[in-house]
Design a protein around this motif. Sequence first.
Motif, PDB file in Angstrom:
ATOM      1  N   GLY A 368      16.442 -21.392  38.865  1.00 28.94           N
ATOM      2  CA  GLY A 368      16.369 -20.087  38.209  1.00 28.94           C
ATOM      3  C   GLY A 368      17.378 -19.950  37.087  1.00 28.94           C
ATOM      4  N   LEU A 369      18.569 -20.526  37.289  1.00 29.43           N
ATOM      5  CA  LEU A 369      19.611 -20.468  36.259  1.00 29.43           C
ATOM      6  C   LEU A 369      19.203 -21.270  35.024  1.00 29.43           C
ATOM      7  CD1 LEU A 369      22.480 -19.384  35.731  1.00 29.43           C
ATOM      8  CD2 LEU A 369      23.360 -21.540  36.636  1.00 29.43           C
ATOM      9  N   LEU A 370      18.609 -22.447  35.247  1.00 31.21           N
ATOM     10  CA  LEU A 370      18.140 -23.264  34.124  1.00 31.21           C
ATOM     11  C   LEU A 370      16.990 -22.602  33.383  1.00 31.21           C
ATOM     12  CD1 LEU A 370      18.168 -26.844  35.698  1.00 31.21           C
ATOM     13  CD2 LEU A 370      19.607 -26.040  33.819  1.00 31.21           C
ATOM     14  N   ARG A 371      16.185 -21.854  34.118  1.00 26.37           N
ATOM     15  CA  ARG A 371      14.994 -21.239  33.525  1.00 26.37           C
ATOM     16  C   ARG A 371      15.351 -20.172  32.497  1.00 26.37           C
ATOM     17  NH1 ARG A 371      11.728 -16.980  35.949  1.00 26.37           N
ATOM     18  NH2 ARG A 371       9.764 -16.837  34.826  1.00 26.37           N
ATOM     19  N   LEU A 372      16.481 -19.516  32.681  1.00 24.25           N
ATOM     20  CA  LEU A 372      16.851 -18.398  31.813  1.00 24.25           C
ATOM     21  C   LEU A 372      16.939 -18.807  30.343  1.00 24.25           C
ATOM     22  CD1 LEU A 372      17.550 -15.382  31.877  1.00 24.25           C
ATOM     23  CD2 LEU A 372      19.950 -16.026  32.093  1.00 24.25           C
ATOM     24  N   VAL A 425      10.994 -29.271  36.581  1.00 20.43           N
ATOM     25  CA  VAL A 425      10.303 -29.548  35.310  1.00 20.43           C
ATOM     26  C   VAL A 425       9.053 -28.685  35.181  1.00 20.43           C
ATOM     27  CG1 VAL A 425       9.047 -31.294  33.994  1.00 20.43           C
ATOM     28  CG2 VAL A 425      11.214 -31.880  35.104  1.00 20.43           C
ATOM     29  N   LEU A 426       8.307 -28.531  36.274  1.00 16.26           N
ATOM     30  CA  LEU A 426       7.096 -27.705  36.254  1.00 16.26           C
ATOM     31  C   LEU A 426       7.415 -26.273  35.849  1.00 16.26           C
ATOM     32  CD1 LEU A 426       4.036 -27.321  37.006  1.00 16.26           C
ATOM     33  CD2 LEU A 426       4.852 -26.685  39.288  1.00 16.26           C
ATOM     34  N   LEU A 427       8.458 -25.695  36.449  1.00 13.19           N
ATOM     35  CA  LEU A 427       8.800 -24.305  36.156  1.00 13.19           C
ATOM     36  C   LEU A 427       9.346 -24.148  34.737  1.00 13.19           C
ATOM     37  CD1 LEU A 427      10.456 -23.192  39.535  1.00 13.19           C
ATOM     38  CD2 LEU A 427       8.073 -23.000  38.813  1.00 13.19           C
ATOM     39  N   LEU A 428      10.169 -25.095  34.300  1.00 11.97           N
ATOM     40  CA  LEU A 428      10.791 -24.962  32.984  1.00 11.97           C
ATOM     41  C   LEU A 428       9.798 -25.179  31.855  1.00 11.97           C
ATOM     42  CD1 LEU A 428      14.255 -26.720  33.470  1.00 11.97           C
ATOM     43  CD2 LEU A 428      13.655 -24.312  33.746  1.00 11.97           C
ATOM     44  N   VAL A 429       8.909 -26.173  31.996  1.00 13.68           N
ATOM     45  CA  VAL A 429       7.969 -26.460  30.909  1.00 13.68           C
ATOM     46  C   VAL A 429       6.957 -25.333  30.758  1.00 13.68           C
ATOM     47  CG1 VAL A 429       6.188 -27.727  32.214  1.00 13.68           C
ATOM     48  CG2 VAL A 429       6.658 -28.331  29.837  1.00 13.68           C
ATOM     49  N   ASN A 430       6.609 -24.680  31.854  1.00 14.30           N
ATOM     50  CA  ASN A 430       5.692 -23.548  31.753  1.00 14.30           C
ATOM     51  C   ASN A 430       6.369 -22.317  31.185  1.00 14.30           C
ATOM     52  OD1 ASN A 430       2.782 -23.834  33.042  1.00 14.30           O
ATOM     53  ND2 ASN A 430       4.149 -25.190  34.164  1.00 14.30           N
ATOM     54  N   ILE A 434       2.837 -22.782  28.171  1.00 14.31           N
ATOM     55  CA  ILE A 434       1.677 -21.938  28.408  1.00 14.31           C
ATOM     56  C   ILE A 434       2.042 -20.632  29.106  1.00 14.31           C
ATOM     57  CG2 ILE A 434       1.112 -23.050  30.613  1.00 14.31           C
ATOM     58  CD1 ILE A 434      -1.845 -22.666  29.913  1.00 14.31           C
ATOM     59  N   GLY A 435       3.109 -20.627  29.906  1.00 17.96           N
ATOM     60  CA  GLY A 435       3.512 -19.400  30.587  1.00 17.96           C
ATOM     61  C   GLY A 435       3.875 -18.289  29.630  1.00 17.96           C
ATOM     62  N   SER A 436       4.520 -18.645  28.523  1.00 20.05           N
ATOM     63  CA  SER A 436       4.892 -17.653  27.517  1.00 20.05           C
ATOM     64  C   SER A 436       3.729 -17.352  26.578  1.00 20.05           C
ATOM     65  CB  SER A 436       6.103 -18.142  26.718  1.00 20.05           C
ATOM     66  OG  SER A 436       6.463 -17.221  25.716  1.00 20.05           O
ATOM     67  N   VAL A 437       3.032 -18.405  26.132  1.00 14.91           N
ATOM     68  CA  VAL A 437       1.949 -18.239  25.152  1.00 14.91           C
ATOM     69  C   VAL A 437       0.788 -17.440  25.723  1.00 14.91           C
ATOM     70  CG1 VAL A 437       0.250 -19.468  23.737  1.00 14.91           C
ATOM     71  CG2 VAL A 437       2.582 -20.345  23.930  1.00 14.91           C
ATOM     72  N   SER A 438       0.484 -17.631  27.014  1.00 16.97           N
ATOM     73  CA  SER A 438      -0.663 -16.949  27.617  1.00 16.97           C
ATOM     74  C   SER A 438      -0.513 -15.434  27.616  1.00 16.97           C
ATOM     75  CB  SER A 438      -0.870 -17.439  29.052  1.00 16.97           C
ATOM     76  OG  SER A 438       0.224 -17.096  29.881  1.00 16.97           O
ATOM     77  N   ARG A 439       0.698 -14.923  27.447  1.00 16.65           N
ATOM     78  CA  ARG A 439       0.919 -13.477  27.437  1.00 16.65           C
ATOM     79  C   ARG A 439       0.264 -12.805  26.231  1.00 16.65           C
ATOM     80  NH1 ARG A 439       4.805 -10.714  30.130  1.00 16.65           N
ATOM     81  NH2 ARG A 439       5.772 -11.811  31.865  1.00 16.65           N
ATOM     82  N   PHE A 440       0.181 -13.513  25.099  1.00 13.27           N
ATOM     83  CA  PHE A 440      -0.327 -12.864  23.887  1.00 13.27           C
ATOM     84  C   PHE A 440      -1.435 -13.652  23.191  1.00 13.27           C
ATOM     85  CE2 PHE A 440       3.430 -15.389  22.876  1.00 13.27           C
ATOM     86  CZ  PHE A 440       2.996 -16.183  21.827  1.00 13.27           C
ATOM     87  N   TYR A 441      -1.733 -14.872  23.667  1.00 13.06           N
ATOM     88  CA  TYR A 441      -2.690 -15.736  22.989  1.00 13.06           C
ATOM     89  C   TYR A 441      -4.074 -15.097  22.919  1.00 13.06           C
ATOM     90  CZ  TYR A 441      -5.297 -20.037  21.883  1.00 13.06           C
ATOM     91  OH  TYR A 441      -6.102 -20.975  21.293  1.00 13.06           O
ATOM     92  N   ALA A 442      -4.534 -14.497  24.020  1.00 11.80           N
ATOM     93  CA  ALA A 442      -5.870 -13.884  24.047  1.00 11.80           C
ATOM     94  C   ALA A 442      -5.993 -12.777  23.010  1.00 11.80           C
ATOM     95  CB  ALA A 442      -6.176 -13.337  25.441  1.00 11.80           C
ATOM     96  N   ALA A 443      -4.913 -12.029  22.788  1.00 11.34           N
ATOM     97  CA  ALA A 443      -4.952 -10.931  21.824  1.00 11.34           C
ATOM     98  C   ALA A 443      -5.071 -11.434  20.391  1.00 11.34           C
ATOM     99  CB  ALA A 443      -3.700 -10.069  21.958  1.00 11.34           C
TER     100      ALA A 443
END
Length: 530
Positions: A368-372, A425-430, A434-443
């Motif tokens: 969680g600390l690395l993810r920030l 790696v799974l959590l950080l790369v997303n 795609i975890g960030s991009v998917s929030r606004f990509y559809a719009a």
Amino acid sequence: MRRPPGLSISNESIISKAQVMPSLSIHILSIALCLSSGFQQGYIASVLNQPYAQIEQFINSSWIERTGHPISDSTLHLLWSLLNVCFPIATIFGQFLAGWMCSQFGRKYTALIASFLYVSTPCALLLKQPALQIPGALLCAAAKWCFPAFELLFVGRIIWSLANGVNTVNATVWIVECAPPQIRGRMAAMQEFFMALGSLLTQAVGVPFSTDELWPYNFLPNCAVVIISMAMFSWVAESPQFIMEKYNDVDRARKALAQYHGVSEDDPSVESEMRICEQSIGKNKEKKKTPAGGIETSHTGMEIMFMPWRAKDQTSRLIRYCAWVGVMVKIAYVFTGARSLRGYSTFILYTLSNFTYSQATWLSFATGLLRLPFTLVPVFLVDRLGRRPLIIVSMLVSFVSILVMIVAIDINGEWKYATFIGLTVLLLVNTCGIGSVSRFYAAELVPRNLLLSSVSTLTMFEALTKIGVEFAFYPTANVIGAQSLLLFLVPTGIFTVMCYLMCPETSRMTVNEVLNNVAAKKKMDVVFPM
């Protein structure tokens, strides 16, 4: 305001908006919305992660107290899965409720009401702890008097998640209506940052408080954050859009807008935004269907999305294709497992990988600390590299990470650190893909005004997918172990190929440019005005 000779109103407006620094009001509003939406989402998703063993034991003890015998393992795992999926289920209802609340109470009071539910809910989750001097005291007292009342965990989580669904929609609407254009785009990335911050806080608290006696205190720090956000909401003005819709008070709306933009009330940027408010109100009253961004179609958004036998002209077909591609990206993110496994990280490290419980909680906190800091990566890369590379690369890395986790868990023993690396790696790369991009990509793929209601409805598919995945994973993992990750591995491989073949680039392009590029690629005889 005096205008230099030869400077047109439109040019002056551009200069005015470019030169004005973001105001104190918009900063306070942005932070308050992030604390009430993204932060809460991260906190709710992770708060059960580290003390999961203690909470399961509490549920089992409650069952023994009532029936005289322990609950079966399969039933306990089922109850735990239900407790986790209360979050996405209640969030759906909160998102539907948000539209009515925003129109009835306004953006400001909607945020305050939903945040009030945040504050009262953690008290219900304290169960045997002393009641606080807020409405949640009734639930706390009832739990104490009626012990063992583990059902209040479900009641509290449902109310908490319902409120988060309301505030998630309200945050998007409010910032778009009030923020100057130059800072609107930052909100999606900042919400992701505050989501990681909320997750990190609950993981930090979970390290010392994941014991049989202290686990209820994992819910307390959130109360302080909510009280701060409520105080910030009390200071800022109501949305000018709501003021015009509800009271038709032009002076009050203009004053609120000027406060948010940090300019005088006669500034051209305020005048421009006021015209947008008035035109929007006029359209709602007249019930007219108007084109969005120059895109004309004889069909409604719902007909285009869900009635292909009726909306079968090439324009409708193109818009429908792009809209569903956006939804596909959202669903692809769910199947990477990043959302689900983030909430089960301690379980994966402790139960499946045989770390000690102390090691599992600390490693979960470290992730969680690395993810920030990784949540800030998209702010700098999403426009430079583009959406498509971030989506495809993060999907490929996710596939490899899940495969490594499956092999490492099966081998076990010395390979347990490979599980931790694969999960991290799974959590950080997303987070930065795609975890960030998917929030606004559809719009960015569809005309907003034309398909707003349809795209909002389509988010249910993402939510339902998340519910199914999270509900299925935990009981399955307890039975078959590493092979349960095939639930993520196989779809991730399929969606990686689909994203490579279907996802267009949208970076630094208008909706019309994106649609024209897709039409040319699909050899459709459709051209939208530029």
